[in-house]
Scaffold this motif. Structure first.
Motif, mmCIF file in Angstrom:
data_model
loop_
_atom_site.group_PDB
_atom_site.id
_atom_site.type_symbol
_atom_site.label_atom_id
_atom_site.label_comp_id
_atom_site.label_asym_id
_atom_site.label_seq_id
_atom_site.Cartn_x
_atom_site.Cartn_y
_atom_site.Cartn_z
ATOM 1 N N VAL A 5 19.553 87.116 69.941
ATOM 2 C CA VAL A 5 18.927 87.026 68.666
ATOM 3 C C VAL A 5 18.918 85.569 68.222
ATOM 4 C CG1 VAL A 5 19.032 87.849 66.291
ATOM 5 C CG2 VAL A 5 19.672 89.331 68.317
ATOM 6 N N ALA A 6 17.694 84.906 67.942
ATOM 7 C CA ALA A 6 17.573 83.504 67.707
ATOM 8 C C ALA A 6 16.749 83.154 66.577
ATOM 9 C CB ALA A 6 17.106 82.546 68.802
ATOM 10 N N THR A 7 17.091 83.961 65.231
ATOM 11 C CA THR A 7 16.381 84.150 64.108
ATOM 12 C C THR A 7 17.136 83.605 62.737
ATOM 13 O OG1 THR A 7 17.043 86.381 64.045
ATOM 14 C CG2 THR A 7 15.093 86.189 65.020
ATOM 15 N N PRO A 8 16.516 83.409 61.729
ATOM 16 C CA PRO A 8 17.240 83.145 60.585
ATOM 17 C C PRO A 8 18.579 84.063 60.319
ATOM 18 C CG PRO A 8 14.877 83.113 60.204
ATOM 19 C CD PRO A 8 14.844 83.465 61.631
ATOM 20 N N ASN A 9 19.277 83.285 59.669
ATOM 21 C CA ASN A 9 20.697 84.117 59.627
ATOM 22 C C ASN A 9 20.664 85.325 58.917
ATOM 23 O OD1 ASN A 9 21.674 81.907 60.952
ATOM 24 N ND2 ASN A 9 22.903 80.917 59.358
ATOM 25 N N THR A 10 19.808 85.390 57.931
ATOM 26 C CA THR A 10 19.737 86.808 57.362
ATOM 27 C C THR A 10 19.479 87.976 58.097
ATOM 28 O OG1 THR A 10 17.734 86.192 56.449
ATOM 29 C CG2 THR A 10 19.577 85.608 55.166
ATOM 30 N N TRP B 119 14.046 77.100 56.770
ATOM 31 C CA TRP B 119 14.987 78.169 55.783
ATOM 32 C C TRP B 119 16.377 77.919 55.698
ATOM 33 C CZ3 TRP B 119 19.366 80.052 58.383
ATOM 34 C CH2 TRP B 119 19.192 79.739 59.784
ATOM 35 N N ARG B 120 16.799 77.011 56.671
ATOM 36 C CA ARG B 120 17.946 76.568 56.399
ATOM 37 C C ARG B 120 18.299 75.827 54.872
ATOM 38 N NH1 ARG B 120 21.413 77.393 60.770
ATOM 39 N NH2 ARG B 120 20.219 77.649 62.795
ATOM 40 N N GLY C 249 23.797 82.369 54.152
ATOM 41 C CA GLY C 249 23.705 81.968 55.627
ATOM 42 C C GLY C 249 22.958 80.465 55.592
ATOM 43 N N SER C 250 22.213 80.078 54.636
ATOM 44 C CA SER C 250 21.937 78.674 54.684
ATOM 45 C C SER C 250 22.683 77.435 54.509
ATOM 46 C CB SER C 250 20.576 78.396 53.581
ATOM 47 O OG SER C 250 19.599 79.672 53.814
#
Length: 348
Positions: free
Chosen positions: A70-75, A164-165, A171-172
């Motif tokens: 899983v290498a997606t945005p943290n949320t 997004w970070r 999680g950003s």
């Protein structure tokens, strides 16, 4: 041969996962979930023309996939990892494991129930400077460590509002990004601290997510200082460690990240060689000497995942360790807000 499905083909997927997975014997990158772009088929990157492109995790799970990365945005880490564990797949999640301790605890429990490998991608346990420092500490050449300082300095004064970070969401920010690495390294070296005090902040004008931090882990007779900034045109040492019998100072970031971003892959000879002038310096009462950096490779993370799945090795980055990192991340945020040191026991 284990079939691997990669969810997410942005920076993390393209740079830090896909080329590393491809370089590990016994792993086959079979499918990539990429939700944006054209129709199905192969990813636009010609290096992965033999990899199937699918549009959803649901579709991915209809394939014969053994391991999902899983290498997606943290949320999205928690829902995707949960779905894949429930489907009986082994799961690697790009750090941090989730955005909250509660989410992480649910995944860890689910992994145990399903008897599946669950791990966070702490690839920076496999960088040369950390491996070298770990060796020095195991040999005891620094004596009892009194001060451990770890920097991750960059110079990026311009904001990336589309990233997004850098948006104000769970999680950003840099603490849940680079901080997750530095915290994991400190916990590996020194264990759980007694308390944490943190200053997590935004330094760049207009920033809406944190982009700098100074976090102190309190140990008996020792402090571990974790620091990062996006406004360090002249970066500090990556590691500065002072003990009762010596000091170790190391500058420069591990070359693997830049090599991967430049299109090099771990199966190329000398793909990530560090210049000798970047070696660390060990100073003792006898004088100062250069300590050559011990080579390492991100591939060793995935080699361990492979071996753990087939029962040939113990998992190196365990779910419990990923959960400890989540506790430290959350506790530091609370410390920064309250402007005080908080005991680790409050994180459990």
């Amino acid at each position: 041969m284990l079939n691997v499905g990669l969810v997410g083909f942005g920076l993390a997927g393209k740079v830090f996962h896909a080329p590393v997975i491809r370089a590990v014997e016994g792993l086959r990158l079979t499918a990539i979930v990429q939700r944006s772009g054209g129709g199905g088929g192969s990813p636009p990157d010609p290096r992965y023309s033999d990899v199937e492109l699918v549009r959803s995790v649901d579709e991915l799970l209809t394939r014969g996939i053994d391991l999902v990365v899983v290498a997606t945005p943290n949320t999205s880490h928690h829902p995707i990892a949960k779905q894949c564990l429930l489907a009986g797949r082994h799961v690697v999640v790009d750090k941090p494991l989730t955005t909250t301790v509660a989410e992480a605890e649910e995944l860890v429990q689910l992994g145990k129930e399903k008897r599946r490998v669950l791990s966070a991608y702490q690839n920076r346990r496999y960088v040369g400077d950390f491996v070298t420092l770990r060796q020095l500490l195991s040999e005891g050449v620094l004596g009892r460590v009194a001060i451990f300082e770890s920097h991750f300095d960059r110079f990026r004064p311009e904001l990336k509002p589309a990233a997004w970070r850098e948006q104000p969401q769970p999680g950003s920010g840099i603490w849940f990004d680079l901080g997750a690495h530095l915290l994991d390294q400190a916990l590996v070296l020194f264990g759980i601290p007694e308390a944490i005090s943190a200053d997590i902040r935004s330094e760049r004008e207009g920033a809406v997510a944190d982009d700098a931090f100074d976090v102190t882990l309190h140990y008996p007779h020792m402090r571990a200082l974790l620091r990062a900034s996006m406004l360090a045109a002249s970066p500090g040492p990556t590691f500065a460690v002072h003990g009762t019998t010596g000091s170790f100072i190391k500058y420069g970031l591990d070359p693997q990240e830049q090599a991967l971003k430049s299109g090099h892959t771990p199966d190329e000879p000398d793909w990530d060689v560090e210049p000798s002038e970047m070696s660390g310096k060990l100073t003792t009462p006898e004088g100062t000497r250069t300590i050559p950096t011990i080579p390492s490779s991100f591939t060793r993370y995935y080699e361990n995942i492979r071996d753990a799945i087939v029962g040939k090795a113990q998992l190196a980055v365990t779910p419990e360790q990923a959960l400890d990192v989540m506790r430290g991340l959350e506790l530091a945020v609370a410390s920064s807000r309250k402007r005080c040191a908080l005991p680790w026991s409050t994180s459990k």
